[in-house]
Write a protein that holds these residues in place. Structure first.
Motif, PDB file in Angstrom:
ATOM      1  N   ALA A   1       0.850  -1.189   0.000  1.00  0.00           N
ATOM      2  CA  ALA A   1       0.000   0.000   0.000  1.00  0.00           C
ATOM      3  C   ALA A   1       0.885   1.239   0.000  1.00  0.00           C
ATOM      4  CB  ALA A   1      -0.902  -0.010   1.224  1.00  0.00           C
ATOM      5  N   GLY A   2       0.502   2.210  -0.769  1.00  0.00           N
ATOM      6  CA  GLY A   2       1.257   3.453  -0.835  1.00  0.00           C
ATOM      7  C   GLY A   2       1.032   4.278   0.422  1.00  0.00           C
ATOM      8  N   PRO A   3       1.517   5.494   0.408  1.00  0.00           N
ATOM      9  CA  PRO A   3       1.303   6.347   1.579  1.00  0.00           C
ATOM     10  C   PRO A   3      -0.188   6.616   1.763  1.00  0.00           C
ATOM     11  CG  PRO A   3       2.248   7.588  -0.250  1.00  0.00           C
ATOM     12  CD  PRO A   3       2.240   6.152  -0.648  1.00  0.00           C
ATOM     13  N   PRO A   4      -0.608   6.837   2.991  1.00  0.00           N
ATOM     14  CA  PRO A   4      -2.035   7.051   3.222  1.00  0.00           C
ATOM     15  C   PRO A   4      -2.516   8.309   2.490  1.00  0.00           C
ATOM     16  CG  PRO A   4      -0.764   7.475   5.209  1.00  0.00           C
ATOM     17  CD  PRO A   4       0.177   6.909   4.190  1.00  0.00           C
TER      18      PRO A   4
END
Length: 117
Positions: free
Chosen positions: A84-87
């Motif tokens: 998952a990428g940054p929030p």
């Protein structure tokens, strides 16, 4: 005895030369590719041994687990889910700007201690 040694030395030299030539430049350590070739050609035993010991970079990946026997059991692990990428920031642009302005004001007050907050 000398004939066997000669054939083994020739096989080692040819194997080293083929490995050097087929290797990518990024996987060759310590010397340029042409120097390794010349070292193996002019000093076959020493050059070949040095090539396989210190000249080439080996894979550090673990070997694949393959089961012998029934080919239906030769399954591979499914690929891992993508990381998952940054929030995501769900604030609106106005909210982000307001927070940045508050942060700027805070640091300006810290820089000027003569004013009370």
């Amino acid at each position: 005895m000398y004939v066997i040694f000669s054939f083994l030395l020739l096989a080692l030299m040819i194997g080293a030369l083929v490995d050097i030539i087929r290797s990518d430049e990024g996987r060759i350590k310590h010397l340029p590719k042409i120097v390794w070739v010349l070292l193996v050609v002019f000093l076959p035993l020493i050059g070949s041994v040095l090539w396989f010991v210190i000249g080439r970079e080996y894979d550090r990946r673990p070997a694949e687990n393959v089961s012998f026997g029934d080919p239906r059991r030769w399954h591979r692990e499914p690929p891992a889910a993508p990381a998952a990428g940054p929030p995501k920031d769900t604030r609106s642009t106005e909210e982000q700007l307001a927070e940045l302005e508050r942060e700027i004001e805070y640091y300006e007050r810290l820089r000027r201690p003569d004013q009370t907050p």
